[in-house]
Design a protein around this motif. Structure first.
Motif, PDB file in Angstrom:
ATOM      1  N   LEU A  11       0.827  -1.203   0.000  1.00  0.00           N
ATOM      2  CA  LEU A  11       0.000   0.000   0.000  1.00  0.00           C
ATOM      3  C   LEU A  11       0.864   1.257   0.000  1.00  0.00           C
ATOM      4  CD1 LEU A  11      -2.915   1.248   0.327  1.00  0.00           C
ATOM      5  CD2 LEU A  11      -2.436   1.288   2.776  1.00  0.00           C
ATOM      6  N   LEU A  12       1.974   1.211   0.720  1.00  0.00           N
ATOM      7  CA  LEU A  12       2.868   2.365   0.809  1.00  0.00           C
ATOM      8  C   LEU A  12       3.634   2.609  -0.487  1.00  0.00           C
ATOM      9  CD1 LEU A  12       4.405   1.787   4.358  1.00  0.00           C
ATOM     10  CD2 LEU A  12       2.783   3.548   3.709  1.00  0.00           C
ATOM     11  N   GLN A  13       3.568   1.650  -1.416  1.00  0.00           N
ATOM     12  CA  GLN A  13       4.289   1.745  -2.692  1.00  0.00           C
ATOM     13  C   GLN A  13       5.785   1.961  -2.458  1.00  0.00           C
ATOM     14  OE1 GLN A  13       2.325   4.464  -5.438  1.00  0.00           O
ATOM     15  NE2 GLN A  13       0.308   3.784  -4.751  1.00  0.00           N
ATOM     16  N   LEU A  14       6.346   1.099  -1.615  1.00  0.00           N
ATOM     17  CA  LEU A  14       7.780   1.128  -1.337  1.00  0.00           C
ATOM     18  C   LEU A  14       8.575   1.076  -2.633  1.00  0.00           C
ATOM     19  CD1 LEU A  14      10.399   0.690   0.384  1.00  0.00           C
ATOM     20  CD2 LEU A  14       9.820  -1.752   0.355  1.00  0.00           C
ATOM     21  N   LYS A  15       9.542   1.980  -2.753  1.00  0.00           N
ATOM     22  CA  LYS A  15      10.417   2.002  -3.925  1.00  0.00           C
ATOM     23  C   LYS A  15      11.830   2.346  -3.470  1.00  0.00           C
ATOM     24  CE  LYS A  15      11.029   4.097  -8.493  1.00  0.00           C
ATOM     25  NZ  LYS A  15      10.535   5.129  -9.441  1.00  0.00           N
ATOM     26  N   GLY A  16      12.715   1.374  -3.564  1.00  0.00           N
ATOM     27  CA  GLY A  16      14.104   1.609  -3.199  1.00  0.00           C
ATOM     28  C   GLY A  16      14.921   2.013  -4.407  1.00  0.00           C
ATOM     29  N   SER A  17      15.855   2.922  -4.203  1.00  0.00           N
ATOM     30  CA  SER A  17      16.746   3.321  -5.300  1.00  0.00           C
ATOM     31  C   SER A  17      18.137   3.591  -4.751  1.00  0.00           C
ATOM     32  CB  SER A  17      16.211   4.568  -6.020  1.00  0.00           C
ATOM     33  OG  SER A  17      16.114   5.660  -5.136  1.00  0.00           O
ATOM     34  N   THR A 117      11.562   5.421  -0.905  1.00  0.00           N
ATOM     35  CA  THR A 117      10.457   6.371  -0.985  1.00  0.00           C
ATOM     36  C   THR A 117       9.127   5.636  -0.820  1.00  0.00           C
ATOM     37  OG1 THR A 117      10.380   6.195  -3.398  1.00  0.00           O
ATOM     38  CG2 THR A 117      11.721   7.966  -2.459  1.00  0.00           C
ATOM     39  N   PHE A 118       8.109   6.398  -0.392  1.00  0.00           N
ATOM     40  CA  PHE A 118       6.780   5.850  -0.156  1.00  0.00           C
ATOM     41  C   PHE A 118       5.749   6.808  -0.746  1.00  0.00           C
ATOM     42  CE2 PHE A 118       9.620   5.088   3.454  1.00  0.00           C
ATOM     43  CZ  PHE A 118       9.708   3.705   3.431  1.00  0.00           C
ATOM     44  N   ARG A 170      15.744  -3.283  -7.179  1.00  0.00           N
ATOM     45  CA  ARG A 170      15.027  -4.428  -6.601  1.00  0.00           C
ATOM     46  C   ARG A 170      15.704  -4.900  -5.315  1.00  0.00           C
ATOM     47  NH1 ARG A 170      12.096  -2.517  -9.641  1.00  0.00           N
ATOM     48  NH2 ARG A 170      10.960  -3.463 -11.378  1.00  0.00           N
ATOM     49  N   LEU A 171      17.027  -4.913  -5.309  1.00  0.00           N
ATOM     50  CA  LEU A 171      17.749  -5.307  -4.100  1.00  0.00           C
ATOM     51  C   LEU A 171      17.493  -4.318  -2.963  1.00  0.00           C
ATOM     52  CD1 LEU A 171      21.148  -6.453  -5.660  1.00  0.00           C
ATOM     53  CD2 LEU A 171      19.548  -7.906  -4.386  1.00  0.00           C
ATOM     54  N   ALA A 172      17.369  -3.039  -3.303  1.00  0.00           N
ATOM     55  CA  ALA A 172      17.065  -2.039  -2.277  1.00  0.00           C
ATOM     56  C   ALA A 172      15.683  -2.291  -1.680  1.00  0.00           C
ATOM     57  CB  ALA A 172      17.152  -0.636  -2.869  1.00  0.00           C
ATOM     58  N   ASP A 173      14.704  -2.658  -2.515  1.00  0.00           N
ATOM     59  CA  ASP A 173      13.373  -3.013  -2.002  1.00  0.00           C
ATOM     60  C   ASP A 173      13.471  -4.173  -1.011  1.00  0.00           C
ATOM     61  OD1 ASP A 173      12.247  -1.106  -3.645  1.00  0.00           O
ATOM     62  OD2 ASP A 173      11.540  -2.531  -5.152  1.00  0.00           O
TER      63      ASP A 173
END
Length: 312
Positions: A11-17, A117-118, A170-173
């Motif tokens: 729901l938070l739309q987690l996105k790692g970068s 980011t969320f 993807r690894l950050a996620d």
């Protein structure tokens, strides 16, 4: 059992970068990081350095992981009061991981810096539950399974293979999900809200039921039965751990789901009301307005303009 952590992070739309990989081949240096909208993370690949904020100084060494969930401005430096050699704004969008290098001598320090980011409308659901600084030493990383992910990130950042940037993201996620697992697994870490509830098996049963079936007509008695507790004991324990009474949590979770469904114009307000347990769209609209201060229709009309809605 329903996976509450996975559902909330979705729901938070987690996105790692991964923003940059830094190599510092000199002494007497500092990198200044501006306040960031997301949660900042740093991994020390080689060498030693310090995290410096207004309130903290933490010595970091090879294999350590550091997260600043609130995006607080800070320095990474080889020692306190070192001169700044770069001012880095992690809010800027980059297409690929940047390579930054300073100096050409020894000692050598390498860092990976990135951001989680969320969704701006929901980010408070996780950020407000985490401390300003989360520090994981290399030994803790090995204990909680973080080392394998960190090693994979470092290996990928050091290479130049096809798909590098996608794999880094993807690894950050994966890293963030594992960080949440590790944080919950350590009883010394303070937790509250729904995160705190996940530490308790009985309250987890109730949370799982709420998240799996938001459309059901939940009462405190029904949730207490799921937790295999008396009504009074369950209500007191839930409120103590989560910070709000059980039915308040039910309402808030329903409203969070509603904000996501409202993005899809194919789903009517009446259908959304049914999906989250309201007998009519009027009852749903009243509950939505009590929670957010505006009606579902107003929210739907203004979804593209996120800036008018609060971040926290």
């Amino acid at each position: 059992m329903h996976d509450v952590l996975a559902e909330v992070l979705t729901l938070l739309q987690l996105k790692g970068s991964v923003y940059c990989q830094s190599e510092i081949h000199k002494s007497d240096w500092a990198l200044q990081f501006q306040h960031t909208q997301g949660a900042v993370f740093h991994i020390v690949g080689e060498g030693t350095c310090y995290l410096i904020t207004d309130d903290h100084e933490i010595r970091l060494q090879q294999g350590d992981l550091l997260i600043l969930p609130h995006g607080t401005s800070h320095q990474i430096a080889d020692k306190p009061h070192a001169p700044c050699c770069a001012d880095i704004d992690l809010n800027q969008q980059v297409q690929a991981c940047l390579m930054m290098r300073w100096g050409d001598a020894h000692p050598k320090t390498t860092l990976i810096c990135g951001v989680f980011t969320f969704h701006p409308f929901h980010r408070h659901a996780i950020v407000s539950l985490l401390p300003p600084i989360m520090y994981f030493s290399a030994s803790l990383n090995a204990q909680y399974g973080l080392s394998r992910i960190i090693d994979a990130l470092l290996d990928e950042a050091n290479g130049n293979r096809h798909g590098k940037n996608l794999l880094l993201h993807r690894l950050a996620d994966i890293l963030f999900v594992q960080v949440m697992r590790a944080w919950l697994a350590d009883p010394h870490n303070e937790t509250h809200g729904w995160l705190g509830g996940l530490r308790d098996p009985q309250i987890t049963q109730a949370l799982s039921a709420i998240h799996a079936h938001p459309d059901l007509d939940w009462t405190v008695e029904k949730l207490a039965t799921r937790a295999m507790m008396s009504r009074s004991a369950f209500s007191a324990k839930f409120t103590d751990l989560i910070g709000v009474p059980p039915l308040t949590y039910v309402t808030r979770w329903r409203m969070q789901l509603a904000t996501e469904m409202l993005k899809d114009e194919r789903i009517s307000v009446v259908q959304i009301a049914e999906k989250i347990g309201y007998m009519s769209d009027i009852a749903f609209a009243k509950a939505f307005k009590r929670e957010f201060g505006y009606t579902p229709a107003m929210y739907r009309r203004n979804i593209p303009n996120k800036s008018q809605y609060p971040d926290d």
